[in-house]
Design an enzyme around this catalytic site. Structure first.
Site, mmCIF file in Angstrom:
data_model
loop_
_atom_site.group_PDB
_atom_site.id
_atom_site.type_symbol
_atom_site.label_atom_id
_atom_site.label_comp_id
_atom_site.label_asym_id
_atom_site.label_seq_id
_atom_site.Cartn_x
_atom_site.Cartn_y
_atom_site.Cartn_z
ATOM 1 N N LYS A 1 -31.285 117.792 0.781
ATOM 2 C CA LYS A 1 -32.322 116.763 0.908
ATOM 3 C C LYS A 1 -33.027 116.830 2.266
ATOM 4 O O LYS A 1 -34.059 116.214 2.480
ATOM 5 C CB LYS A 1 -31.714 115.378 0.688
ATOM 6 C CG LYS A 1 -31.173 115.175 -0.728
ATOM 7 C CD LYS A 1 -30.562 113.793 -0.897
ATOM 8 C CE LYS A 1 -29.882 113.589 -2.235
ATOM 9 N NZ LYS A 1 -30.837 113.322 -3.350
ATOM 10 N N LYS B 1 -39.860 104.637 -6.557
ATOM 11 C CA LYS B 1 -39.791 103.239 -6.099
ATOM 12 C C LYS B 1 -40.726 103.023 -4.916
ATOM 13 O O LYS B 1 -41.433 102.007 -4.839
ATOM 14 C CB LYS B 1 -38.348 102.880 -5.713
ATOM 15 C CG LYS B 1 -37.392 102.909 -6.904
ATOM 16 C CD LYS B 1 -35.916 102.937 -6.491
ATOM 17 C CE LYS B 1 -35.078 103.421 -7.676
ATOM 18 N NZ LYS B 1 -33.677 103.740 -7.307
ATOM 19 N N LYS C 1 -31.322 107.805 0.994
ATOM 20 C CA LYS C 1 -30.777 108.552 -0.153
ATOM 21 C C LYS C 1 -29.438 109.100 0.311
ATOM 22 O O LYS C 1 -29.110 109.000 1.490
ATOM 23 C CB LYS C 1 -31.712 109.693 -0.550
ATOM 24 C CG LYS C 1 -32.179 110.550 0.636
ATOM 25 C CD LYS C 1 -33.144 111.652 0.230
ATOM 26 C CE LYS C 1 -34.559 111.155 0.052
ATOM 27 N NZ LYS C 1 -35.233 111.728 -1.109
ATOM 28 N N ARG C 2 -28.656 109.706 -0.600
ATOM 29 C CA ARG C 2 -27.416 110.334 -0.160
ATOM 30 C C ARG C 2 -27.714 111.370 0.929
ATOM 31 O O ARG C 2 -28.767 112.016 0.912
ATOM 32 C CB ARG C 2 -26.708 110.995 -1.350
ATOM 33 C CG ARG C 2 -26.081 109.984 -2.299
ATOM 34 C CD ARG C 2 -25.025 109.132 -1.616
ATOM 35 N NE ARG C 2 -23.829 109.898 -1.316
ATOM 36 C CZ ARG C 2 -22.722 109.884 -2.049
ATOM 37 N NH1 ARG C 2 -22.638 109.120 -3.125
ATOM 38 N NH2 ARG C 2 -21.681 110.606 -1.695
#
Ligand code: 26W
Length: 823
Positions: free
Chosen positions: A567, A673, A561-562
């Site tokens: 995060k 996903k 992910k970024r």
């Protein structure tokens, strides 16, 4: 004709879908369209010929869809977004048109397989991350559900930068994705629009003596549309993604030219063409550049003009039915200038009154919020607006004046509330608050996961929710099961279809039928075989890109992910260091062999995120070259993470890392996903993780960390130093970092990292969740040890992922927003 039959019936004069017809077209495009004799070393021309062969078949269905929409005259939706992260088109079109087997057969004579050709295609990387990829998944679902939704975006010459890792540091390189041509776009110059900038507002009286405004003395830029086909899944529908390219007008040079200033004339051309030159690579912090506002207005104005032009062509200047037949969905605040722009077009160009124009605007605009991070909330300086878009600023001021009068009427005497809610933030540097403008101008405001929407309502947009509770609603994100299961995981696709039938591709809830199979030992064994094959394929990619050997018999623990502090890739790194420390101390009791994969891009100006990438690289290097670690732990940072890599990654993951600080990740979509492809999640109570946990149950999810309200509460007395010194494992981890163990001869490079972990003001509170995270990882090991138990949980994750199909999300947008029943 009903939907099921339309996809199967081919018109008699349409191009053949049999191997012979496809092979003949392939040959013709190769020899005649492209003028080639032989397939050389490069597969580029064969790829292009195949793309054109598939495109021909798309174009037939595209025209038929257009005709049908014209005849049926349904309500149309324009999805306005500065980003569409489409990835590759060929494999997706082949899947959705059901051409895969035929294409394989046609390719045989060239001695080249479909997989190799597919790899020739560059990703269309016209987005940063979640928001852009969501737009792409939504387009797939809209076409698959046969909804007349058009995506409107910008045709950036350069998409998301390529990430190169040099000595562990991220280096950005431009993404010249159009270099070798783009067979998936069709230019449509006859639909060119003109977009105005600068100039002044002029007031005049029209023939009836009515006061009107017009925007004069502007510098204009042309918007030329490039259309990209968006095929639905086997239903014969092909929708449109219309991307605008900026070009200079032709008359620009006359004055300057005659004045003999050739270079000034050419410079003006450059200015126009700059607008769609490059995607801004910031995914969470606003940078306030004037060029970005120009991009936003360019997209908004061209797209609205396009919709209005079609309306007038069919209806003349009667706008009485316009709002019943049109809707605009704003993908975050980025295209919010569409609100005043629609007002301007309706009043200044089509001569409607303020009241009529406002009625139409507020019945057609709907706004989706994608983030709570304050640094991502867009505010534009009033001065910049005045210079670049003077007429729009007039309208914004008028919207605000009328809005504040309404607030005053609702809450007499509450001046503080008026100040808080004003679209214009007053002060030394007054600003336009784009989110407030979007709320005031829209009939619907939605968040992208249950928690996110609740936090919007009780926090950021509290005053607005109090005033207009009926505007606010939740639409939990989803992802398309076509790309994210059927296409990316052929092994699992075949296993699923063989056991539960193949209707899950268009109806993901059908995966529920898998549940009983979790108890079937033979099925579990096949499930593991499929996962192992995917791991072998990912290991090949990791070996090629990272020069690290991943062993498919080890657990694959993945976080892509970024790169952003919220995060908390740092938490993952701290855990890796903790495992490294245990292995070195010989404390391997209960440990399961793991391969940890981390990938993602940092915004070019985000120093801390770049340091985190360097730390991951150095920890990986240190771990991988220690022979004691080899049987237990391997770590890789995958450079240049993008859509096509995720297609390889998510089928192969055992464990999905979703570690954001609770309350910070609006939804997340990577989490979905991974779940769909049978990974178990280790995650916080944040964004859609909460709904994933609810769907799959506590026993099949590794929950850790503070929840959103505990995060708020803990902030008041947060003392990371005390946490660290009270935890031997944490202490040893910090000791390794702070002693320079991972510096690899670059003194001090990680000082900022340890300082942020130790700061009582650390907004992301990494230290607060360390212990809980490490304990959860121990539970992961315990379950993974029991192969059958893990397989059972893996199957249940896929089985319960039905509600995370973007088809479900789009049905809800359709029902509650685009087709909202009138009260
Ligand atoms: C103004 C600069 C800027 C650019 C992009 C600010 C903010 C953004 C986006 C809001 C960033 C983004 O992609 N947000 C993500 O949207 C996804 C789709 O809804 C969510 O799943 C993610 O949680 C959210 O971070």
């Amino acid at each position: 004709m009903d939907k099921a039959t339309r996809g199967c019936v081919e018109k008699p004069d349409w191009l053949g879908m049999d191997p012979e017809s496809v092979a003949a077209d392939l040959k013709r495009h190769f020899a005649l369209t492209l003028g080639r004799d032989e397939v050389g070393e490069s597969h580029h021309y064969l790829y292009t010929a195949l793309a054109l062969t598939v495109r021909d078949r798309l174009v037939e269905r595209w025209r038929a869809t257009r005709d049908r929409y014209r005849d049926e005259n349904p309500k149309r939706i324009a999805y306005l977004s500065l980003e569409f992260l489409m990835g590759r088109a060929l494999s997706n079109a082949a899947l959705n048109l059901d051409m895969e087997p035929v294409v394989r057969e046609a390719l045989q004579q060239y001695g080249c397989d479909l997989e190799a050709l597919v790899e020739e295609e560059m990703d269309a990387g016209l987005g940063n991350g979640g928001l852009g990829r969501l737009a792409a998944c939504f387009l797939d679902s809209c076409a698959s559900l046969d909804l007349p939704v058009t995506g409107y975006g910008l045709r950036y010459e350069y998409g998301m930068f390529h990430q190169i890792v040099r000595n562990g540091y991220q280096v950005e390189s431009p993404d010249n994705w159009l270099r070798n041509g783009n067979p998936w776009e069709i230019e449509s110059p006859e639909n060119t629009c003109r977009v105005q900038f600068f100039g002044d507002t002029e007031y005049y009286q029209d023939d009836n003596g009515t006061e009107r405004a017009r925007w004069v003395a502007t510098s204009d830029v042309l918007a030329v549309p490039y259309d990209v086909p968006v095929p639905g899944y086997r239903n014969g529908t092909v929708n449109t993604l219309r991307l605008w390219k900026s070009e200079a007008t032709d008359e620009f040079n006359l004055d300057e030219f005659n004045a003999g200033s050739y270079t000034d004339a050419v410079a003006a051309k450059n200015l126009a063409e700059q607008i769609t030159m490059v995607l801004y690579p910031n995914d969470a912090s606003e940078n306030g550049k004037a060029l970005r506002l120009r991009q936003q207005y360019f997209l908004s104005s061209a797209s609205l003009q396009d919709v209005l032009r079609r309306w007038v062509r069919h209806n003349g200047r009667d706008f009485s039915q316009f709002a019943e037949k049109n809707g605009f969905q704003l993908n975050d605040t980025h295209p919010t200038v569409a609100v005043p722009e629609l007002m301007r077009l309706l009043m200044d160009e089509y001569l409607l009154s303020w009241g009529q124009a406002w009625e139409i605007t507020t019945q057609t605009m709907a706004y989706t919020n994608h983030t709570l991070l304050p640094e991502a909330l867009e505010c534009w300086p009033v001065g910049l607006f005045r210079e670049l878009l003077p007429r729009l600023l007039d309208i914004i001021f008028e919207i605000n004046a009328r809005f504040l009068a309404e607030v005053a009427e609702h809450y007499p005497g509450d001046v503080d509330r008026q100040r808080r809610m004003s679209i214009i933030q007053e002060g030394d540097h007054p600003q336009v608050r784009m989110a407030y403008l979007a709320i005031v101008g829209s009939f619907s405001v939605n968040g992208v996961a249950v928690l996110h929407t609740e936090l919007l309502k009780s926090g950021l947009f509290r005053d607005f929710c109090e005033l207009w509770p009926e505007k606010f609603n939740n639409k939990t994100n989803g992802v398309t099961p076509r790309r994210w299961l059927a296409h990316c995981n052929p092994g699992l696709r075949d296993l699923l279809s063989e056991t539960i039938g193949d209707d899950w591709v268009a109806d993901l809830d059908a995966l529920e039928r898998l549940k009983p199979l979790a108890d079937d030992a033979a099925f579990r064994a096949r499930w593991r075989d499929v996962k192992r094959d995917a791991k072998v394929r990912l290991a090949e990619l990791v070996a090629r890109k990272c020069d690290v050997q991943f062993d498919p018999d080890m657990m694959f623990d993945v976080q892509v992910k970024r790169i952003h502090e919220y995060k908390r890739q740092l938490l993952n790194v701290l855990h890796v260091i903790h495992l490294y420390d245990r292995i070195r101390r010989g404390d391997t009791e209960g440990l399961q062999p793991r391969c940890v994969l981390i990938g993602g891009k940092a915004a070019p100006g985000y120093a801390m995120a770049k340091t985190i990438i360097k730390l991951i690289g150095n920890v990986a290097e240190t771990v991988n070259r220690d022979p004691r670690c080899r049987p237990w732990l391997r770590v890789a940072f995958l450079p240049d993470y993008k859509v096509s890599f995720m297609e390889r990654i998510c089928p192969a993951a055992d464990l999905s890392e979703q570690t954001s600080t609770a309350g910070k990740e609006a939804s997340g979509t990577g989490n979905m996903k991974f779940m769909m492809n049978g990974a178990l999640t280790i995650g916080t109570l944040d964004g859609a993780n909460i709904e994933i946990l609810e769907a799959v149950g506590q026993d099949n999810f590794f929950l850790f960390g503070l929840d959103a309200s505990e995060v708020q509460e803990t902030r008041k007395h947060y003392d990371p130093d005390a946490i660290i010194s009270g935890d031997r494992d944490f202490e040893r981890v910090m000791q390794l970092i702070e002693s320079g163990h991972f510096n690899l001869l670059e003194p001090g490079i990680f000082d900022s990292v340890s300082a942020s972990i130790r700061s009582p003001h650390d907004a992301w509170m990494t230290a607060a969740d360390f212990r809980s995270y490490v304990d959860a990882q121990r539970r992961v090991d315990r379950v993974y040890r029991d192969t059958e138990l893990w397989s059972c949980k893996s199957i249940l994750n896929t089985a319960c992922s039905g509600r995370f199909s973007s088809d479900r999300t789009i049905r809800a947008y359709e029902r509650d927003i685009w087709n909202k029943p009138k009260e």
